[in-house]
Design a protein around this motif. Sequence first.
Motif, PDB file in Angstrom:
ATOM      1  N   LEU A 214     -41.890 -61.079 -31.442  1.00  0.00           N
ATOM      2  CA  LEU A 214     -41.362 -62.423 -31.665  1.00  0.00           C
ATOM      3  C   LEU A 214     -39.848 -62.498 -31.747  1.00  0.00           C
ATOM      4  CD1 LEU A 214     -43.897 -63.772 -34.344  1.00  0.00           C
ATOM      5  CD2 LEU A 214     -43.963 -64.048 -31.854  1.00  0.00           C
ATOM      6  N   ALA A 215     -39.189 -61.346 -31.968  1.00  0.00           N
ATOM      7  CA  ALA A 215     -37.737 -61.321 -32.183  1.00  0.00           C
ATOM      8  C   ALA A 215     -37.388 -62.176 -33.411  1.00  0.00           C
ATOM      9  CB  ALA A 215     -36.996 -61.794 -30.934  1.00  0.00           C
ATOM     10  N   THR A 216     -36.224 -62.843 -33.384  1.00  0.00           N
ATOM     11  CA  THR A 216     -35.811 -63.742 -34.464  1.00  0.00           C
ATOM     12  C   THR A 216     -35.317 -65.034 -33.844  1.00  0.00           C
ATOM     13  OG1 THR A 216     -33.498 -63.038 -34.491  1.00  0.00           O
ATOM     14  CG2 THR A 216     -35.047 -61.761 -35.842  1.00  0.00           C
ATOM     15  N   GLN A 217     -34.934 -65.980 -34.680  1.00  0.00           N
ATOM     16  CA  GLN A 217     -34.489 -67.275 -34.167  1.00  0.00           C
ATOM     17  C   GLN A 217     -33.274 -67.151 -33.251  1.00  0.00           C
ATOM     18  OE1 GLN A 217     -32.618 -69.853 -37.132  1.00  0.00           O
ATOM     19  NE2 GLN A 217     -32.532 -68.159 -38.580  1.00  0.00           N
ATOM     20  N   TYR A 218     -32.449 -66.142 -33.470  1.00  0.00           N
ATOM     21  CA  TYR A 218     -31.243 -65.993 -32.653  1.00  0.00           C
ATOM     22  C   TYR A 218     -31.532 -65.361 -31.294  1.00  0.00           C
ATOM     23  CZ  TYR A 218     -29.423 -66.625 -37.354  1.00  0.00           C
ATOM     24  OH  TYR A 218     -29.180 -67.105 -38.617  1.00  0.00           O
ATOM     25  N   TYR A 219     -32.682 -64.724 -31.151  1.00  0.00           N
ATOM     26  CA  TYR A 219     -33.044 -64.049 -29.909  1.00  0.00           C
ATOM     27  C   TYR A 219     -34.389 -64.542 -29.378  1.00  0.00           C
ATOM     28  CZ  TYR A 219     -29.260 -60.764 -30.970  1.00  0.00           C
ATOM     29  OH  TYR A 219     -28.036 -60.196 -31.239  1.00  0.00           O
ATOM     30  N   ALA A 220     -34.769 -65.731 -29.776  1.00  0.00           N
ATOM     31  CA  ALA A 220     -36.084 -66.251 -29.392  1.00  0.00           C
ATOM     32  C   ALA A 220     -36.261 -66.318 -27.883  1.00  0.00           C
ATOM     33  CB  ALA A 220     -36.296 -67.637 -30.001  1.00  0.00           C
ATOM     34  N   ASP A 221     -35.178 -66.533 -27.152  1.00  0.00           N
ATOM     35  CA  ASP A 221     -35.256 -66.623 -25.698  1.00  0.00           C
ATOM     36  C   ASP A 221     -34.885 -65.322 -25.003  1.00  0.00           C
ATOM     37  OD1 ASP A 221     -35.996 -69.320 -25.838  1.00  0.00           O
ATOM     38  OD2 ASP A 221     -33.901 -69.964 -25.933  1.00  0.00           O
ATOM     39  N   ASP A 222     -34.671 -64.273 -25.781  1.00  0.00           N
ATOM     40  CA  ASP A 222     -34.285 -62.984 -25.194  1.00  0.00           C
ATOM     41  C   ASP A 222     -34.870 -61.850 -26.035  1.00  0.00           C
ATOM     42  OD1 ASP A 222     -33.134 -61.005 -23.709  1.00  0.00           O
ATOM     43  OD2 ASP A 222     -31.056 -61.589 -24.091  1.00  0.00           O
ATOM     44  N   VAL A 223     -36.192 -61.757 -25.992  1.00  0.00           N
ATOM     45  CA  VAL A 223     -36.903 -60.772 -26.810  1.00  0.00           C
ATOM     46  C   VAL A 223     -36.494 -59.354 -26.434  1.00  0.00           C
ATOM     47  CG1 VAL A 223     -39.175 -59.862 -27.416  1.00  0.00           C
ATOM     48  CG2 VAL A 223     -38.843 -62.327 -27.171  1.00  0.00           C
ATOM     49  N   SER A 224     -36.277 -59.099 -25.160  1.00  0.00           N
ATOM     50  CA  SER A 224     -35.905 -57.760 -24.710  1.00  0.00           C
ATOM     51  C   SER A 224     -34.598 -57.298 -25.348  1.00  0.00           C
ATOM     52  CB  SER A 224     -35.781 -57.739 -23.181  1.00  0.00           C
ATOM     53  OG  SER A 224     -35.431 -56.455 -22.725  1.00  0.00           O
ATOM     54  N   SER A 225     -33.645 -58.196 -25.461  1.00  0.00           N
ATOM     55  CA  SER A 225     -32.372 -57.826 -26.089  1.00  0.00           C
ATOM     56  C   SER A 225     -32.557 -57.527 -27.571  1.00  0.00           C
ATOM     57  CB  SER A 225     -31.339 -58.949 -25.914  1.00  0.00           C
ATOM     58  OG  SER A 225     -30.911 -59.023 -24.577  1.00  0.00           O
ATOM     59  N   TYR A 226     -33.415 -58.303 -28.230  1.00  0.00           N
ATOM     60  CA  TYR A 226     -33.625 -58.041 -29.651  1.00  0.00           C
ATOM     61  C   TYR A 226     -34.272 -56.681 -29.866  1.00  0.00           C
ATOM     62  CZ  TYR A 226     -34.656 -58.576 -34.549  1.00  0.00           C
ATOM     63  OH  TYR A 226     -34.694 -58.376 -35.909  1.00  0.00           O
ATOM     64  N   ARG A 227     -35.103 -56.256 -28.958  1.00  0.00           N
ATOM     65  CA  ARG A 227     -35.681 -54.921 -29.072  1.00  0.00           C
ATOM     66  C   ARG A 227     -34.590 -53.854 -29.012  1.00  0.00           C
ATOM     67  NH1 ARG A 227     -40.989 -55.853 -25.140  1.00  0.00           N
ATOM     68  NH2 ARG A 227     -42.037 -57.319 -26.548  1.00  0.00           N
ATOM     69  N   ALA A 228     -33.607 -54.087 -28.175  1.00  0.00           N
ATOM     70  CA  ALA A 228     -32.475 -53.149 -28.120  1.00  0.00           C
ATOM     71  C   ALA A 228     -31.738 -53.134 -29.451  1.00  0.00           C
ATOM     72  CB  ALA A 228     -31.529 -53.539 -26.986  1.00  0.00           C
ATOM     73  N   LEU A 229     -31.597 -54.309 -30.085  1.00  0.00           N
ATOM     74  CA  LEU A 229     -30.936 -54.372 -31.387  1.00  0.00           C
ATOM     75  C   LEU A 229     -31.718 -53.584 -32.438  1.00  0.00           C
ATOM     76  CD1 LEU A 229     -28.778 -55.471 -33.304  1.00  0.00           C
ATOM     77  CD2 LEU A 229     -30.164 -57.555 -33.559  1.00  0.00           C
ATOM     78  N   ILE A 230     -33.046 -53.709 -32.432  1.00  0.00           N
ATOM     79  CA  ILE A 230     -33.862 -52.957 -33.395  1.00  0.00           C
ATOM     80  C   ILE A 230     -33.613 -51.462 -33.244  1.00  0.00           C
ATOM     81  CG2 ILE A 230     -36.214 -52.312 -34.043  1.00  0.00           C
ATOM     82  CD1 ILE A 230     -37.136 -55.091 -33.167  1.00  0.00           C
TER      83      ILE A 230
END
Length: 306
Positions: A234-250
């Motif tokens: 699900l990512a977060t509200q700041y990355y809701a439209d870019d889940v792949s990028s949020y995975r990189a952040l994790i």
Amino acid sequence: MNERRRPNLPPSSVAGRRRRGGRARGRRAGRPRLLWPVLAAGVVLVLAGGLALRSATEPADTAGASPSAETGGTEEARKDEPTPEAEKAKGEKEDAEKSGEKKGKGAGTGERPDPGSIPSSGPGTFATADGGGDRVGGSGRTLTYVVQVEDGIGISAQEVATEVERVLADERGWTADGKVGFRRVSGGTSDFRVRLATAGTVDDICGQYGLDTGGEVNCNVGQDVMVNLKRWLLATQYYADDVSSYRALIINHEVGHFLGHGHEGCPGAGRPAPVMMQQIKGLHGCRTNVWPYDADGRPITGPALG
């Protein structure tokens, strides 16, 4: 005065002349009346000919139907009508979209599934991704790692391993310092483990080290980089439209902890957020960013937090 005297004619001759004169006058008076029937007949013939010509070149009207329905519409209307090829392409596109939606509910497609479909707990056992990867990074120490996925959550360990390898090999990642390197392995000993698990399992493992992840966040404890399944999907509200990028952040944030980096704050409004910033708690004026270095190899940092 002398008068001309008419000759005396017999009565029969006078009567005959009157009858002949009457017939002559009758013929002259009747000619105009004969022209109207002739003209009327001509008009009828012309109209009949026109109707016959029209019936030969135009279809007959059908009760209740419009001309466009009979002829396929006007030329402009026919241009807007979908061709069989267009209808086929549309159907293939819809099928592909439906297939993508179904696939997105599973492994690493980047699609955001229904939150209610994400399991909140699991067995606490893991499957390890097979194979291994090439070494990436600088000339310093090589850190080996395995990728594991909790059993029963419907996600392939191999697909997660592919994403983790991509993140750790990126030139904007931790290898940009020219010292640290990474290599994925599937067995034997390793320096750390990247483990994707349900929120309940993450809470259990992180809680053993005194961390409260509250069913929502990720952690690094010991050799484990624990990734919350909910955040992965699900990512977060700041990355809701870019889940792949949020995975990189994790991955970059928790591996950064394993490398010894602590939390950082926003360096200033409008600047990129450091990867070691807890962005899930707010950006505080910074812009979203998922990499520890920029494209020129400069570190993206902020004030250290206690």
